[in-house]
Write a protein that holds these residues in place. Structure first.
Motif, PDB file in Angstrom:
ATOM      1  N   ALA A   1      10.895  -0.602  11.572  1.00 17.09           N
ATOM      2  CA  ALA A   1       9.923  -0.496  10.485  1.00 17.09           C
ATOM      3  C   ALA A   1      10.006  -1.710   9.566  1.00 17.09           C
ATOM      4  N   HIS A   2      11.215  -2.198   9.320  1.00 16.80           N
ATOM      5  CA  HIS A   2      11.382  -3.398   8.493  1.00 16.80           C
ATOM      6  C   HIS A   2      10.765  -4.615   9.179  1.00 16.80           C
ATOM      7  N   VAL A   3      10.915  -4.714  10.499  1.00 17.66           N
ATOM      8  CA  VAL A   3      10.314  -5.827  11.242  1.00 17.66           C
ATOM      9  C   VAL A   3       8.791  -5.800  11.088  1.00 17.66           C
ATOM     10  N   VAL A   4       8.212  -4.606  11.180  1.00 20.61           N
ATOM     11  CA  VAL A   4       6.766  -4.470  10.981  1.00 20.61           C
ATOM     12  C   VAL A   4       6.383  -4.890   9.566  1.00 20.61           C
ATOM     13  N   ASP A   5       7.118  -4.392   8.601  1.00 12.40           N
ATOM     14  CA  ASP A   5       6.846  -4.716   7.199  1.00 12.40           C
ATOM     15  C   ASP A   5       6.943  -6.217   6.958  1.00 12.40           C
ATOM     16  N   SER A   6       7.961  -6.840   7.530  1.00 14.06           N
ATOM     17  CA  SER A   6       8.149  -8.279   7.354  1.00 14.06           C
ATOM     18  C   SER A   6       6.998  -9.058   7.980  1.00 14.06           C
ATOM     19  N   ALA A   7       6.519  -8.596   9.139  1.00 14.72           N
ATOM     20  CA  ALA A   7       5.412  -9.285   9.808  1.00 14.72           C
ATOM     21  C   ALA A   7       4.127  -9.199   9.000  1.00 14.72           C
ATOM     22  N   LYS A   8       3.973  -8.149   8.229  1.00 18.97           N
ATOM     23  CA  LYS A   8       2.770  -7.964   7.415  1.00 18.97           C
ATOM     24  C   LYS A   8       2.836  -8.691   6.066  1.00 18.97           C
ATOM     25  N   THR A   9       4.013  -9.108   5.676  1.00 14.73           N
ATOM     26  CA  THR A   9       4.198  -9.689   4.351  1.00 14.73           C
ATOM     27  C   THR A   9       3.448 -11.004   4.194  1.00 14.73           C
ATOM     28  N   THR A  10       2.787 -11.163   3.068  1.00 12.53           N
ATOM     29  CA  THR A  10       2.137 -12.423   2.716  1.00 12.53           C
ATOM     30  C   THR A  10       2.838 -12.999   1.490  1.00 12.53           C
ATOM     31  N   ARG A  11       2.580 -14.241   1.199  1.00 13.24           N
ATOM     32  CA  ARG A  11       3.221 -14.884   0.045  1.00 13.24           C
ATOM     33  C   ARG A  11       2.851 -14.180  -1.257  1.00 13.24           C
ATOM     34  N   LEU A  12       1.567 -13.960  -1.457  1.00 18.49           N
ATOM     35  CA  LEU A  12       1.129 -13.312  -2.688  1.00 18.49           C
ATOM     36  C   LEU A  12       1.611 -11.864  -2.740  1.00 18.49           C
ATOM     37  N   GLY A  13       1.519 -11.177  -1.600  1.00 23.48           N
ATOM     38  CA  GLY A  13       1.972  -9.795  -1.556  1.00 23.48           C
ATOM     39  C   GLY A  13       3.454  -9.672  -1.844  1.00 23.48           C
ATOM     40  N   PHE A  14       4.232 -10.633  -1.375  1.00 20.61           N
ATOM     41  CA  PHE A  14       5.669 -10.607  -1.623  1.00 20.61           C
ATOM     42  C   PHE A  14       5.966 -10.725  -3.114  1.00 20.61           C
ATOM     43  N   ILE A  15       5.265 -11.614  -3.790  1.00 19.51           N
ATOM     44  CA  ILE A  15       5.482 -11.791  -5.229  1.00 19.51           C
ATOM     45  C   ILE A  15       5.149 -10.506  -5.982  1.00 19.51           C
ATOM     46  N   ARG A  16       4.032  -9.883  -5.626  1.00 23.44           N
ATOM     47  CA  ARG A  16       3.654  -8.624  -6.266  1.00 23.44           C
ATOM     48  C   ARG A  16       4.714  -7.553  -6.037  1.00 23.44           C
ATOM     49  N   ARG A  17       5.181  -7.470  -4.799  1.00 23.77           N
ATOM     50  CA  ARG A  17       6.169  -6.453  -4.456  1.00 23.77           C
ATOM     51  C   ARG A  17       7.476  -6.677  -5.204  1.00 23.77           C
ATOM     52  N   MET A  18       7.898  -7.926  -5.318  1.00 21.25           N
ATOM     53  CA  MET A  18       9.145  -8.197  -6.001  1.00 21.25           C
ATOM     54  C   MET A  18       9.054  -7.852  -7.488  1.00 21.25           C
ATOM     55  N   ILE A  19       7.890  -8.062  -8.071  1.00 24.42           N
ATOM     56  CA  ILE A  19       7.700  -7.665  -9.467  1.00 24.42           C
ATOM     57  C   ILE A  19       7.821  -6.147  -9.586  1.00 24.42           C
ATOM     58  N   GLU A  20       7.187  -5.441  -8.660  1.00 25.18           N
ATOM     59  CA  GLU A  20       7.254  -3.975  -8.672  1.00 25.18           C
ATOM     60  C   GLU A  20       8.687  -3.483  -8.462  1.00 25.18           C
ATOM     61  N   ALA A  21       9.447  -4.224  -7.635  1.00 25.47           N
ATOM     62  CA  ALA A  21      10.830  -3.839  -7.351  1.00 25.47           C
ATOM     63  C   ALA A  21      11.815  -4.411  -8.361  1.00 25.47           C
ATOM     64  N   ARG A  22      11.295  -5.048  -9.408  1.00 21.74           N
ATOM     65  CA  ARG A  22      12.127  -5.661 -10.446  1.00 21.74           C
ATOM     66  C   ARG A  22      13.090  -6.692  -9.844  1.00 21.74           C
ATOM     67  N   PHE A  23      12.562  -7.409  -8.847  1.00 21.90           N
ATOM     68  CA  PHE A  23      13.273  -8.499  -8.163  1.00 21.90           C
ATOM     69  C   PHE A  23      14.568  -8.012  -7.494  1.00 21.90           C
ATOM     70  N   ASP A  24      14.534  -6.783  -7.052  1.00 23.27           N
ATOM     71  CA  ASP A  24      15.640  -6.196  -6.300  1.00 23.27           C
ATOM     72  C   ASP A  24      15.243  -6.197  -4.827  1.00 23.27           C
ATOM     73  N   PHE A  25      15.838  -7.102  -4.018  1.00 23.86           N
ATOM     74  CA  PHE A  25      15.478  -7.226  -2.612  1.00 23.86           C
ATOM     75  C   PHE A  25      15.729  -5.931  -1.852  1.00 23.86           C
ATOM     76  N   ASP A  26      16.853  -5.290  -2.113  1.00 22.96           N
ATOM     77  CA  ASP A  26      17.184  -4.061  -1.399  1.00 22.96           C
ATOM     78  C   ASP A  26      16.164  -2.965  -1.697  1.00 22.96           C
ATOM     79  N   ARG A  27      15.765  -2.861  -2.953  1.00 22.30           N
ATOM     80  CA  ARG A  27      14.775  -1.854  -3.313  1.00 22.30           C
ATOM     81  C   ARG A  27      13.450  -2.131  -2.621  1.00 22.30           C
TER      82      ARG A  27
END
Length: 214
Positions: free
Chosen positions: A48-74
């Motif tokens: 599932a993580h491999v799928v998620d990683s394949a779908k990740t975009t640069r802008l989407g990653f930034i948004r997600r990290m803000i939502e996760a409070r820059f916690d990679f594990d979260r």
């Protein structure tokens, strides 16, 4: 004219995704719950993580990290929960749908090789599966990991103080007691994954294995 890193790396990443799909297609359902090399994740979680990683975009990653409070594990946990279907076959289907994507987070493109090789072994090793990875491309991933801090997902601190020498391709890094082995074994070790004692040799191998052990 020499090939650009992108033109070299993406075909390898796509090949690795296809190979992983091929290996997992006949997997019996109970084995999907086999613990992977990633602490706390089973085989299905890693897929599932491999799928998620394949779908990740640069802008989407930034948004997600803000939502996760820059916690990679979260962020990773949220991604796994989002992409992990109740039926593992559906998660495999999701990977088929993104097998040829060339998107990724705002990081060096070599991270795509790290993901492909390390997560491939996270899944295959606990299942007793083997794959002959392209050593030259594994060395590219390894070269990235030994220069990247563990805080950013690399293995710079693990590699520090050792001379790492690949036995199956042209790769040497660092100073100190020498540790020799296949590039994939060195990559796993500096990525915080367990490797067996017979995979690495050289005068520094016993202590390196002890210190690198997760």
């Amino acid at each position: 004219m020499a090939s650009s890193p992108r033109s070299v790396i993406w075909p390898v990443v796509h090949d690795e995704r296809r190979a992983l799909i091929h290996d997992l297609e006949p997997l019996p359902e109970p084995l999907w719950e086999t613990p992977s090399l990633c602490p706390g994740w089973d085989i299905h979680d890693v897929l599932a993580h491999v799928v998620d990683s394949a779908k990740t975009t640069r802008l989407g990653f930034i948004r997600r990290m803000i939502e996760a409070r820059f916690d990679f594990d979260r962020d990773n946990a949220v991604g796994v929960e989002r992409e992990k279907a109740k039926d593992p076959g559906r998660t495999l289907t999701a990977l088929r749908a993104v097998v040829s994507r060339t998107s990724g987070p705002p990081a060096g493109i070599a991270t795509r090789l790290v993901e492909a090789f390390v997560h491939g072994e996270d899944i295959r090793r606990p299942l007793g599966m083997t794959r002959n990875y392209p050593a030259e491309q594994v060395a590219l991933a390894l070269g990235y990991q030994v220069k990247t801090t563990t805080r950013m997902g690399g293995g710079k601190e693990i590699a520090a103080g050792w001379r790492l020498v690949a036995t199956d391709t042209d790769f040497q890094h660092g100073d100190g007691p020498e540790v020799q082995g296949p590039a994939i074994s060195l990559l796993l070790a500096v990525s915080g994954r367990p490797v067996s004692e017979d995979e690495l040799t050289g005068p520094g191998a016993p202590v390196f294995l002890e210190q690198a052990r997760p």
